[in-house]
Design an enzyme around this catalytic site. Sequence first.
Site, short mmCIF file in Angstrom:
data_model
loop_
_atom_site.label_atom_id
_atom_site.label_comp_id
_atom_site.label_asym_id
_atom_site.label_seq_id
_atom_site.Cartn_x
_atom_site.Cartn_y
_atom_site.Cartn_z
N ASP A 77 3.24 -17.91 -9.73
CA ASP A 77 3.33 -16.59 -9.85
C ASP A 77 3.80 -16.40 -8.27
OD1 ASP A 77 1.67 -14.17 -10.84
OD2 ASP A 77 1.81 -13.91 -8.74
N HIS A 131 3.00 -14.36 -6.34
CA HIS A 131 2.01 -14.21 -5.00
C HIS A 131 1.26 -15.63 -4.81
CE1 HIS A 131 2.52 -10.15 -7.06
NE2 HIS A 131 2.74 -10.03 -5.97
N TYR A 154 5.89 -8.06 -14.34
CA TYR A 154 5.82 -6.59 -14.61
C TYR A 154 6.91 -6.05 -14.91
CZ TYR A 154 1.76 -8.14 -12.00
OH TYR A 154 0.51 -8.82 -11.78
N ASP A 173 6.23 -13.00 -12.10
CA ASP A 173 6.88 -11.69 -11.23
C ASP A 173 7.69 -12.27 -10.20
OD1 ASP A 173 4.52 -13.12 -10.29
OD2 ASP A 173 3.34 -11.41 -9.95
N HIS A 195 -6.15 -13.73 -8.14
CA HIS A 195 -6.25 -13.34 -6.81
C HIS A 195 -8.08 -13.03 -6.79
CE1 HIS A 195 -2.34 -12.90 -5.86
NE2 HIS A 195 -1.97 -12.20 -6.81
N ASP A 212 -1.92 5.65 -9.50
CA ASP A 212 -2.07 4.48 -8.53
C ASP A 212 -1.03 3.71 -8.63
OD1 ASP A 212 -2.53 2.63 -6.68
OD2 ASP A 212 -4.27 1.86 -7.51
C1 X5A Z 1 -1.56 -10.97 -10.72
C2 X5A Z 1 -0.75 -10.54 -9.82
C3 X5A Z 1 -0.25 -9.01 -8.03
C4 X5A Z 1 -0.84 -7.94 -7.24
C5 X5A Z 1 0.17 -7.03 -6.26
C6 X5A Z 1 -0.55 -5.85 -5.56
N1 X5A Z 1 -1.11 -9.66 -8.94
N2 X5A Z 1 0.48 -5.48 -4.54
O1 X5A Z 1 0.49 -10.62 -9.76
ZN ZN Z 2 1.81 -12.02 -9.10
#
Ligand code: X5A
Ligand code: ZN
Length: 655
Positions: free
Chosen positions: A174, A176, A285, A245, A137, A22
């Site tokens: 983060d 996001h 990541y 990230d 999330h 994935d």
């Molecule tokens: C915890 C986090 C990111 C999800 C990204 C999906 N989630 N494209 O960094």
């Molecule tokens: Zn994130």
Amino acid sequence: MASGTALIYDEEMTTHKLLWSDPICDIEVPERLSSSYEQLRSYHLVERCVPVPAREGSEEEILLVHSLEHLEVAKSTQTMNEEELKRVSKNYDAFFFHPSTYRCARLAVGAALQLVDAVMAGKVHNGMALVRPPGHHSQRNAANGFCLFNNVAIAAEYAKLKYGLQRILIVDWDVHHGQGTQYIFEEDPSVLYFSWHRYEHQEFWPSLRESDYDAVGLGKGKGFNVNLPWNKFDPELVIVSSGYDSGIGDPEGQMNATPEVFAHLTHFLMQLANGKLCVILEGGYHLKSLGESVCMTVKTLLGDPVPQITGEMAPCLSAVESIQNVRAAHKPYWKWLAYEDTSFLQNLSTKSHLLKKANSNPSTEDESQITNNNNTVKVERFLELHMKNILLPMPPIKTAATGSEVSEHFFPEHVQLVKEMDKTEIKALVSGFYADLVKEETLLSLGSMFVILDKILKKEVCNGIAASPTAALSAAVALRHSVRFGLQRVLCVFVGDMQMIPNTEDGKMLVINICEKEQSRKTSCKHYISLNWKEDAEGNDFFSAVLGFILPVAYSYQPNLTVIAVGPNRSLGISGISLLVALLRGLAESRIFAVIEDTEISLMQSIAKALVGASTPPFGIYVPPTQEKVNKIKALRDQFQQEWKMLQCSVKDGI
Ligand code: X5A
Ligand code: ZN
């Protein structure tokens, strides 16, 4: 006062992993945890932390935030085969189940709660939990974006329930938007959720309208508590949704934050809630970048010197614009924003966005982001070199202090007391180079000052504090001595009447003089700034001057050493000065030399505490400044923002 930094790590959380292919989920790998921990070990940070075991969060604790249905679905995946796991996973946006996911997610929740307990019970001062799966999330009834249970949200509800807390701040750095956390606390005025995130006008995942600046809370979280909680928010606990990230090299965030950025963010938050800070891992990541950034965070939690931020110290137009929009959107709810003229913003924002789109030229954009390709090896090499430069020059945090007239118990532990310099030695030193500054009879007062300053310059200690009968003179000599030693930029913050203003023309010193009356002898110029500020008797309105003016100027200057001197007729209280010192530790690799008029015994003690970084001076509830003070800061910002770029706070200013 609690001391120590907790570290929570449990290898079992590496068993949750993606079993099929994935391309969206394959960056959330077990090594994110194990290699971060290895990195901490290699910097000898693990042994300096207090190990706290993880535990399973109970069902009851998970139900503080999630629906029973969600819990049951998660539980049922434990015995599923790969096909079934895949099928359930498809019900969510960017999530994967493994037979051990449920167990790991319960450990992640429990780890966050263990950290809250350790901090709230006073076992430690602060701490970090390395957890997987992440949480921010995750929503009441849904897994999302690699997250199953919302660890941080559960931690906040738990802290409210168990410790009766009424104000919790969640900072989410983060890359996001933690939409899950937003949904959970949207109507709850007792939890202030702050998130910064990449948005790209809704093009960046999770691509939600409600991630924009105009989502300011709903119902009770907005209308009901406008007067009280929203106007004076002095948190009792700070929890960080700590994603890395946005870090350099991250394939998901594609931004460029170097590891030391996270040291500065951590350092700022350590000044709140009496230092009660729980950092809980979310995204990140690029393994090497993640590990280095985790290390920088833990080092800072431990009180180590804060590394210097490198690069051009000027905000980018688009960032300034975003901040301006947030301020405008929150103006109705926060008293201290009330004076700002921010009404014109929204259309400006759209304009510059469109402008940028029209002009965007892919090839030059690529060039400006050399380090930001997905070439993980290149980033690794960059980081290796970069971290060497960042970490090697940092001396251990050691404080030197005048030793003669005070007893050992006067200063906090670890402060090293020094003896005065030999009289003939001082004479020899002073007669040549400093003769114009120093008269024969004041000469001896400089003895301990020289010894301590030399230790800082030679990096034997990180910072130091000297009592002086003539702080202005000592500071002037200290500045010249540091420049003569070879420092390129020395920042001097002088509180009180500065009878002796050094020559700052060569730019090697920047003096900010905080005093009650305008200094008549010299008007402000780029490297000598007079800031008239008499602190409000009731509270700390000086905070707004520190954040709104002094720190931005200081960050623009990027000093190699900070000298803070307190002379006669100071116009600030002890807590204001201590806060200033604590925040100035974010500059010059935390190298600070404090020179204090020798009559100021309790001030010396308080500054010494701030210097060792062991305790944060409490500054209590933030008092908004008067209109007059706001105008003063505004005028200073206008006057100096061409010289000191970090002062720019509106788009109009920058043009
Ligand atoms: C915890 C986090 C990111 C999800 C990204 C999906 N989630 N494209 O960094
Ligand atoms: Zn994130």
